[in-house]
Design an enzyme around this catalytic site. Structure first.
Site, PDB file in Angstrom:
ATOM      1  N   ASP A 118       0.797  -1.252   0.000  1.00 49.40           N
ATOM      2  CA  ASP A 118       0.000   0.000   0.000  1.00 49.40           C
ATOM      3  C   ASP A 118       0.822   1.291   0.000  1.00 49.40           C
ATOM      4  OD1 ASP A 118      -1.898  -1.955   0.231  1.00 49.40           O
ATOM      5  OD2 ASP A 118      -2.692  -1.324   2.169  1.00 49.40           O
ATOM      6  N   CYS A 160      -2.005  -2.463   7.865  1.00 50.83           N
ATOM      7  CA  CYS A 160      -2.013  -3.399   6.740  1.00 50.83           C
ATOM      8  C   CYS A 160      -0.797  -4.317   6.700  1.00 50.83           C
ATOM      9  CB  CYS A 160      -2.168  -2.634   5.443  1.00 50.83           C
ATOM     10  SG  CYS A 160      -3.823  -1.901   5.294  1.00 50.83           S
ATOM     11  N   LYS A 175      -6.720  -4.734  -2.971  1.00 44.35           N
ATOM     12  CA  LYS A 175      -7.288  -5.474  -1.843  1.00 44.35           C
ATOM     13  C   LYS A 175      -8.315  -4.616  -1.108  1.00 44.35           C
ATOM     14  CE  LYS A 175      -3.446  -4.390   1.352  1.00 44.35           C
ATOM     15  NZ  LYS A 175      -4.175  -3.610   2.340  1.00 44.35           N
TER      16      LYS A 175
END
Ligand code: TIU
Length: 220
Positions: A24, A162, A129
Site C-alpha cells: 500500500d 495493513c 485489496k
C-alpha cells in the site's frame, strides 16, 4: 542459503523461494489530501521511507526475485466496502468520498495509485485489496503458490495496520515472514515500535525483523 542478521535471531534466507511484498505505498496514504490525512494523520513520516523501499525493490529485481505490490482500494460502487469500514473517519472524508486526488481509496482514482518513485514494472503482480490484510478476498495465496514462494519479505505502510495484518495472515498460511524495519512506517511511532516488538516476541511468533541492507546482503 543466505543468513540475514535479524531479530529475534538470524533468518535463513532461501534465495530460490523468497519474494518481496510491498504493501500500500499509495498516494492516498503518503500524500496530503488522501485517506491517511483525512483520518487526521501527518503523512510526512511515511514519505521518508520511500528511498529504503525503492532500494529493497531494486535489490529484489536485480536478484531476479518476484516483487508483489498491493493497493488498498475499493470498487467504484463500494460493494466490497462494508459499513464497518465505510463509516470510519469524519463525514465527507470517508472511503468513496471525493477528494483532491479523486474518490478516496477507490480503484482507478489517482489517489489509489502507487507513488511514482515506487511504480511497479510491467509484469509485476499488483493486487488490489479491499481489506487491511492482503490475503482477504484476493488471489494472493494462489499467486504465491504459483511463484513457488515460501518466504516473504515485507515493506510498506502502515506497520501496525495493513503490514502487520498481512504478516499474520501469511504466518498462519505457513510463510516465513521478514519485515524490513527501515522500509515500513506508521503515523504513530509508538505503534511501529510496538509492532516490531510483538512480531519478533516469543521466538518470532509472527516473524523476523531486519534492516534493508542486511536483507539485501543475504540476497546478493
Ligand atoms: N494500508 C493501511 O495500513 N491502511 C490503513 O488504513 N492504515 C492506517 O494506519 N490507517
Amino acid at each position: 542459503m543466505g543468513t540475514v542478521s535479524a531479530l529475534p535471531f538470524a533468518f535463513a534466507l532461501d534465495p530460490a523461494r523468497v519474494g518481496l511484498v510491498v504493501i500500500d505505498m499509495q498516494r492516498d496514504f503518503l500524500e496530503p489530501g488522501g485517506f491517511g490525512e483525512s483520518l487526521g494523520n501527518d503523512v510526512h513520516p511515511l514519505q521518508a521511507i520511500v528511498p529504503a523501499v525503492a532500494k529493497l525493490i531494486a535489490g529484489f529485481r536485480a536478484a531476479g526475485r518476484p516483487v508483489i505490490h498491493t493497493r488498498e482500494c475499493h470498487a467504484p460502487d463500494l460493494s466490497d466496502c462494508p459499513p464497518a469500514k465505510r463509516l470510519r473517519g469524519p463525514e465527507g472524508k470517508r472511503i468513496g468520498d471525493p477528494g483532491p486526488m479523486g474518490r478516496i481509496l477507490v480503484r482507478g482514482e489517482p489517489g489509489a495509485d502507487i507513488v511514482p518513485d515506487l511504480a511497479p514494472l510491467p509484469g509485476e503482480l499488483v493486487l488490489d485489496k479491499p481489506g487491511k490484510g492482503a490475503f482477504h478476498a484476493t488471489p494472493l495465496d494462489a499467486e504465491l503458490e504459483r511463484l513457488g514462494l515460501r518466504q516473504l519479505v515485507f515493506a510498506g505502510v502502515t506497520t501496525e495496520v495493513c503490514v502487520q495484518t498481512t504478516m499474520r495472515e501469511a504466518n498462519d498460511r505457513g510463510y516465513e515472514c521478514l519485515l524490513a524495519e527501515d522500509a515500513t512506517e506508521s503515523y504513530f511511532p509508538e505503534f511501529k515500535a510496538a509492532t516490531l516488538a510483538m512480531i519478533r516476541a516469543q521466538g518470532a511468533i509472527v516473524g523476523w525483523t531486519a534492516e534493508t541492507d542486511a536483507i539485501l546482503e543475504a540476497l546478493a
